[in-house]
Design a protein around this motif. Structure first.
Motif, PDB file in Angstrom:
ATOM      1  N   PHE A 118       0.777  -1.091  -0.143  1.00  0.00           N
ATOM      2  CA  PHE A 118      -0.165   0.175   0.043  1.00  0.00           C
ATOM      3  C   PHE A 118       0.794   1.014   0.071  1.00  0.00           C
ATOM      4  O   PHE A 118       1.913   1.208   0.128  1.00  0.00           O
ATOM      5  CB  PHE A 118      -1.009  -0.131   1.097  1.00  0.00           C
ATOM      6  CG  PHE A 118      -0.324  -0.070   2.574  1.00  0.00           C
ATOM      7  CD1 PHE A 118      -0.048   0.976   3.299  1.00  0.00           C
ATOM      8  CD2 PHE A 118      -0.199  -1.382   2.996  1.00  0.00           C
ATOM      9  CE1 PHE A 118       0.611   0.877   4.456  1.00  0.00           C
ATOM     10  CE2 PHE A 118       0.428  -1.579   4.462  1.00  0.00           C
ATOM     11  CZ  PHE A 118       0.721  -0.551   5.092  1.00  0.00           C
ATOM     12  N   ARG A 119       0.172   2.498  -0.456  1.00  0.00           N
ATOM     13  CA  ARG A 119       0.705   3.787  -0.550  1.00  0.00           C
ATOM     14  C   ARG A 119       0.488   4.584   0.715  1.00  0.00           C
ATOM     15  O   ARG A 119      -0.574   4.744   0.952  1.00  0.00           O
ATOM     16  CB  ARG A 119       0.503   4.454  -1.785  1.00  0.00           C
ATOM     17  CG  ARG A 119       1.360   5.417  -2.117  1.00  0.00           C
ATOM     18  CD  ARG A 119       0.819   6.526  -3.491  1.00  0.00           C
ATOM     19  NE  ARG A 119      -0.374   7.107  -3.085  1.00  0.00           N
ATOM     20  CZ  ARG A 119      -1.111   7.762  -3.840  1.00  0.00           C
ATOM     21  NH1 ARG A 119      -0.878   7.825  -5.188  1.00  0.00           N
ATOM     22  NH2 ARG A 119      -2.088   8.525  -3.295  1.00  0.00           N
ATOM     23  N   LEU A 120       1.537   5.399   1.241  1.00  0.00           N
ATOM     24  CA  LEU A 120       1.281   6.311   2.167  1.00  0.00           C
ATOM     25  C   LEU A 120       1.738   7.450   1.885  1.00  0.00           C
ATOM     26  O   LEU A 120       2.818   7.651   1.096  1.00  0.00           O
ATOM     27  CB  LEU A 120       2.049   5.962   3.638  1.00  0.00           C
ATOM     28  CG  LEU A 120       1.699   4.691   4.203  1.00  0.00           C
ATOM     29  CD1 LEU A 120       2.806   4.432   5.392  1.00  0.00           C
ATOM     30  CD2 LEU A 120       0.340   4.700   4.613  1.00  0.00           C
ATOM     31  N   ASN A 121       0.857   8.549   1.937  1.00  0.00           N
ATOM     32  CA  ASN A 121       1.239  10.021   1.305  1.00  0.00           C
ATOM     33  C   ASN A 121       1.615  10.815   2.817  1.00  0.00           C
ATOM     34  O   ASN A 121       0.942  10.649   3.692  1.00  0.00           O
ATOM     35  CB  ASN A 121       0.169  10.506   1.062  1.00  0.00           C
ATOM     36  CG  ASN A 121       0.240  12.240   0.787  1.00  0.00           C
ATOM     37  OD1 ASN A 121      -0.179  12.919   1.294  1.00  0.00           O
ATOM     38  ND2 ASN A 121       1.091  12.577  -0.268  1.00  0.00           N
ATOM     39  N   TYR A 122       2.689  11.526   2.977  1.00  0.00           N
ATOM     40  CA  TYR A 122       3.191  12.387   3.885  1.00  0.00           C
ATOM     41  C   TYR A 122       3.051  14.112   3.791  1.00  0.00           C
ATOM     42  O   TYR A 122       3.119  14.723   4.568  1.00  0.00           O
ATOM     43  CB  TYR A 122       4.464  11.956   4.395  1.00  0.00           C
ATOM     44  CG  TYR A 122       5.524  11.997   3.417  1.00  0.00           C
ATOM     45  CD1 TYR A 122       6.092  13.046   2.895  1.00  0.00           C
ATOM     46  CD2 TYR A 122       5.698  10.731   2.829  1.00  0.00           C
ATOM     47  CE1 TYR A 122       7.072  13.130   1.717  1.00  0.00           C
ATOM     48  CE2 TYR A 122       6.803  10.707   1.879  1.00  0.00           C
ATOM     49  CZ  TYR A 122       7.445  11.699   1.494  1.00  0.00           C
ATOM     50  OH  TYR A 122       8.336  11.662   0.518  1.00  0.00           O
ATOM     51  N   SER A 123       2.949  14.260   2.341  1.00  0.00           N
ATOM     52  CA  SER A 123       3.027  15.824   2.110  1.00  0.00           C
ATOM     53  C   SER A 123       1.859  16.525   2.515  1.00  0.00           C
ATOM     54  O   SER A 123       2.060  17.733   2.625  1.00  0.00           O
ATOM     55  CB  SER A 123       3.126  15.845   0.330  1.00  0.00           C
ATOM     56  OG  SER A 123       1.922  15.225  -0.218  1.00  0.00           O
TER      57      SER A 123
END
Lengths: 398, 398
Positions: free
Chosen positions: B365-370
């Protein structure tokens, strides 16, 4: 490197109309070739005011990604406007596009397989033909008269082409002819579409710019089962540089359009959508459209009077009650050589050829009056009259 | 009515990622599912200032129709920027698009016939897959490691698919993995493309957002014969709502792109093009990008530290040196059920499935931190760690 393009991509890199506009762009030429709205009418100060409000009130939101269907407040404003025009809809029937050109492109992408037939008016908007071509469509032109597409010819075309996907029509103040389809024919078009179960793509960028005669309701208002995809744009009623148009269709179909829209550009410019929504909330766009109508009415009148005065008797022409264009036919004259004669006379138009899907009627061309100063209209038409007479004389000599 | 869509149009109206974002949109959920840049960094006041100047100095021009290739002053600014990055070009190598999504779409439209192969990274940007699918492409995924696409696997894929039209790559801080292809592999990719005479589509929206490590030159700088179509965008370095991107390619190919661009939306928003050109003329966009890097560096660091603290030992993850995303793999876990467990824990991500062209690696899975506040990053990753442990325990119980 040597590229292998997809099958439907035209081999030629030539842009014939682009080349004409370049030649016509010489400052000493009076050019009726363009199709631009009058920039002096753009409400620059009003747009500047609402833009500042957008930055102050919702700058971050307007600059962020948004949803593919378009900014809901803009869709609300459009839905109100559509309902006033007789098209019953709410915001879920509406998708925002990057101008009507994208509405046409997305419709073709959704429906056209290579070899499918698309029926068009003869002549029609040339950049729609480019779109249909880019999906490998087989295009069939249906002849028109002053009342729009001929319905007996349309029915014959549908019968002859059982793989017809849709009829593409610009029913009001058509580009290039300036002609408007009568209400009777609009109703008849729906009957034919119902009978043969095909769709209609109604392209209506000019409908609001009526400066004479009586309003005719959109084709979509005559439908029984939502088979009309209606499209319009802010290009002619506000500003084309903003590239914002819209589609009105059945909700289930708008959902499909929205998925496709997401793949082609995610969504249209969100800042601009906020600007237009704000403009429509704070100003009455119909007051602005009234100013456009007044100027175009005057310019069309000047052009028509000059045509009557300076054109030879052989020349026929349309009598638009709105929009941006007059269509001229000088029977028997070769348009490309007439164009060259015109350039010698420092005047220009767009030759008719690229507006035809199949059979070309020679000696036809399009004149634009929306973007020309009054005095130049008269001088330009005088030059054009002289050039036409010269071309007719040359023809007789041969 | 009952519609007959074109062959390549997906039958389903479902938008799986849209549905995930809806579930993740619950205010009590800490969602790492989005892919948005941080809106608090948008230079709203600077853009407002230059927008007012555009209205005052060239309002009518900015609101009028323009040319398909894009506003020349904007293309000049982009050409300068590209040359600084090592890509030699002038404005005739550049076309403006309505964001990178349109660059991908136009490239597919120009080159892909149904059945043609497009080679992609495995996993890759999911909306690129949607585009390729919409042209009937056969998509082949090439496995990656921390150094990007594996070159032996790439060569094998090209050999196995002689009808390959191009390789699609996001070489720097890839979406979804955050991985960056090494310079050696970029050179090797060019060698393979030369050997088998195929094109490369280099999608570089994130390259400028490097917050650690050393710059790696674009793939295009390694080419020998202009076989790389390079594309980038203002979405991550300025504001995505403006929908302005660009293509850099051989001049003859840009001409072809421009003709296609004309058919799909005439040109991109002209007002916005003027705004960005003015912004780049008056401000140093690299100063602005430096602010973005600082914030994303901090957020990525916080997320990485929390991952190390709260994730179980089994979990693997990428170590991005820039961009917006971290990619996680929890071997053996079923992602959809992990997603549901996470929602129970009030935290969300985007499951890996839609990022794969063909073979799916489960448990990714993908995690976004921006686009997440600092404190929520730590809390969210703690919740996520607990959810993963719960999912692993469940798996063991079964």
């Amino acid at each position: 490197m040597k590229y292998q393009f997809a099958n439907n991509i035209p081999e030629s890199d030539e842009d014939p109309v682009g080349n004409i506009l370049k030649v016509a762009g010489d400052p000493k030429v009076i050019s009726f070739a363009g199709g631009l709205p009058a920039p002096e009418l753009f409400p620059v100060e009003d747009l500047k005011k609402v833009t500042n409000e957008v930055y102050d009130e919702s700058g971050r939101e307007a600059l962020q990604y948004s949803i593919a269907a378009g900014y809901p407040k803009l869709r609300e404003q459009i839905a109100k406007r559509m309902n006033r025009s007789g098209i019953k809809c709410d915001i879920d029937n509406i998708m925002i596009t990057t101008g009507s050109q994208q509405s046409i492109d997305l419709t073709a992408k959704l429906f056209v397989n290579p070899g499918d037939t698309v029926i068009v008016e003869q002549p029609t908007y040339l950049c729609a033909l480019d779109v249909f071509r880019s999906y490998g469509a087989h295009m069939v032109g249906v002849p028109m008269d002053d009342d729009g597409m001929k319905m007996d010819a349309l029915e014959q075309a549908v019968k002859d082409n059982p793989n017809t996907k849709f009829i593409y029509t610009v029913p009001s103040f058509q580009n290039p002819t300036g002609r408007t389809m009568t209400a009777d024919r609009r109703q008849k078009m729906i009957e034919i579409a119902d009978k043969y179960n095909i769709m209609i793509l109604e392209d209506d960028p000019y409908g609001a710019i009526r400066f004479a005669g009586k309003d005719v309701a959109p084709v979509k208002t005559f439908e029984h089962d939502e088979r009309v995809i209606y499209m319009s744009t802010f290009s002619k009623i506000l500003a084309p540089g903003l590239r914002i148009g819209w589609i009105v269709a059945e909700k289930a179909l708008v959902k499909k359009f929205t998925l496709m829209k997401q793949t082609v550009d995610v969504h249209s410019d969100n800042l601009t959508q906020h600007i237009i929504a704000k403009y429509m909330a704070e100003y009455n766009i119909d007051d602005h459209i009234a100013k456009i109508r007044d100027v175009y009415r005057r310019r069309e009148g000047l052009m028509m009077d000059a045509i009557k005065k300076y054109f030879p008797k052989d020349a026929r022409y349309s009598h638009p009650e709105g929009g941006l264009f007059i269509w001229v036919e000088v029977p028997g004259v070769d348009t490309p050589s007439l164009f060259n004669t015109c350039i010698d006379h420092d005047v220009a138009f767009v030759p008719g050829e690229p507006f035809y899907a199949d059979k070309v009627i020679p000696g036809t061309f399009r004149l634009n009056y929306s973007n020309m100063q009054d005095d130049k209209i008269v001088t330009g038409i005088e030059r054009l009259g002289n050039a036409i007479k010269e071309a007719i004389d040359k023809k007789v000599e041969v």
